[in-house]
Scaffold this active site. Structure first.
Site, short mmCIF file in Angstrom:
data_model
loop_
_atom_site.label_atom_id
_atom_site.label_comp_id
_atom_site.label_asym_id
_atom_site.label_seq_id
_atom_site.Cartn_x
_atom_site.Cartn_y
_atom_site.Cartn_z
N GLY A 51 0.83 -1.20 0.00
CA GLY A 51 0.00 0.00 0.00
C GLY A 51 0.86 1.24 0.00
N GLN A 68 3.23 9.94 1.25
CA GLN A 68 4.50 9.22 1.20
C GLN A 68 5.33 9.58 -0.04
OE1 GLN A 68 2.63 5.19 2.19
NE2 GLN A 68 4.66 5.05 3.12
N CYS A 95 6.59 -0.30 7.00
CA CYS A 95 6.14 0.89 6.28
C CYS A 95 7.29 1.37 5.38
CB CYS A 95 5.76 1.98 7.28
SG CYS A 95 5.22 3.52 6.52
N LEU A 96 6.97 1.69 4.13
CA LEU A 96 8.01 2.14 3.20
C LEU A 96 8.67 3.43 3.67
CD1 LEU A 96 6.18 1.44 -0.19
CD2 LEU A 96 8.03 0.09 0.84
N HIS A 145 -3.82 1.18 7.80
CA HIS A 145 -2.44 1.70 7.78
C HIS A 145 -2.35 2.92 6.86
CE1 HIS A 145 2.09 0.97 7.68
NE2 HIS A 145 1.90 1.86 6.72
N GLU A 146 -2.92 2.81 5.65
CA GLU A 146 -2.80 3.91 4.68
C GLU A 146 -3.64 5.12 5.10
OE1 GLU A 146 -0.33 3.59 2.96
OE2 GLU A 146 -0.13 1.41 3.01
N HIS A 161 -1.88 7.26 7.47
CA HIS A 161 -0.93 8.18 6.83
C HIS A 161 -1.60 9.50 6.46
CE1 HIS A 161 2.85 6.09 6.43
NE2 HIS A 161 2.31 5.03 5.86
CO CO Z 1 3.15 3.16 5.72
#
Ligand code: CO
Length: 164
Positions: free
Chosen positions: A48, A53, A91-92, A133-134, A137
């Protein structure tokens, strides 16, 4: 495909801590943002990605939990199941960090899909986790905010390293 990996913002980038703005016009710029986010998500091998991000403070997310790409604009959780479970997440924007995060097992999420239509999706498991999660963000929330006191202590060195 060009390499877009360096577009991913990493903690402690300010944009990751801001509340992203609602999308008001569903024009071609939203479409191309979704396409770019999807490409970057696949290149980064993520499940995701949220627009902040890649430095875009907009309420747009893409996810793929192994069933094809799905995007949602202005996503909103409208229902949460009481039952919760703890699952380790990465998480990226937090390379090298994994944290146990407790979240509702199932949710209903509402938003605008890639056809420009308002949809409500009731999901569980990986889908529910990815959406939560997204959407976090978009509210400036990251998995480190879900860490327990003990986990936070263990994270200190790793977070310090990302800050330097
Ligand atoms: Co993340």
């Amino acid at each position: 495909m060009e390499n877009n990996m360096d577009e991913i913002k990493v903690y402690p980038a300010t944009v990751l801590r801001q509340r992203a703005k609602e999308v008001e016009r569903f024009d071609s710029s939203v479409r191309s943002l979704v396409d770019r986010m999807t490409d970057i998500m696949y290149q980064a091998d993520g499940v995701g990605l949220a627009a902040p991000q890649i430095g875009q403070s907009k309420r747009v997310i893409v996810i793929d939990v192994g069933e094809g790409p799905f995007s949602l604009v202005n996503p909103e959780i409208v229902e949460r199941e009481e039952e919760r479970e703890s699952v380790e997440e990465g998480c990226l924007s937090l390379p090298g960090i994994r944290i146990d995060v407790t979240r509702p097992k199932a949710i209903s999420v509402r938003g605008v899909d890639d056809k420009g239509e308002m949809v409500v999706k009731t999901v569980e498991g990986m889908w529910a986790r990815a959406f939560q999660h997204e959407i976090d963000h978009l509210n400036g929330v990251m998995i480190i905010d879900h860490a327990s006191f003990v986990q936070k202590t263990l994270l200190k060195t790793k977070l310090k390293r990302l800050q330097d």
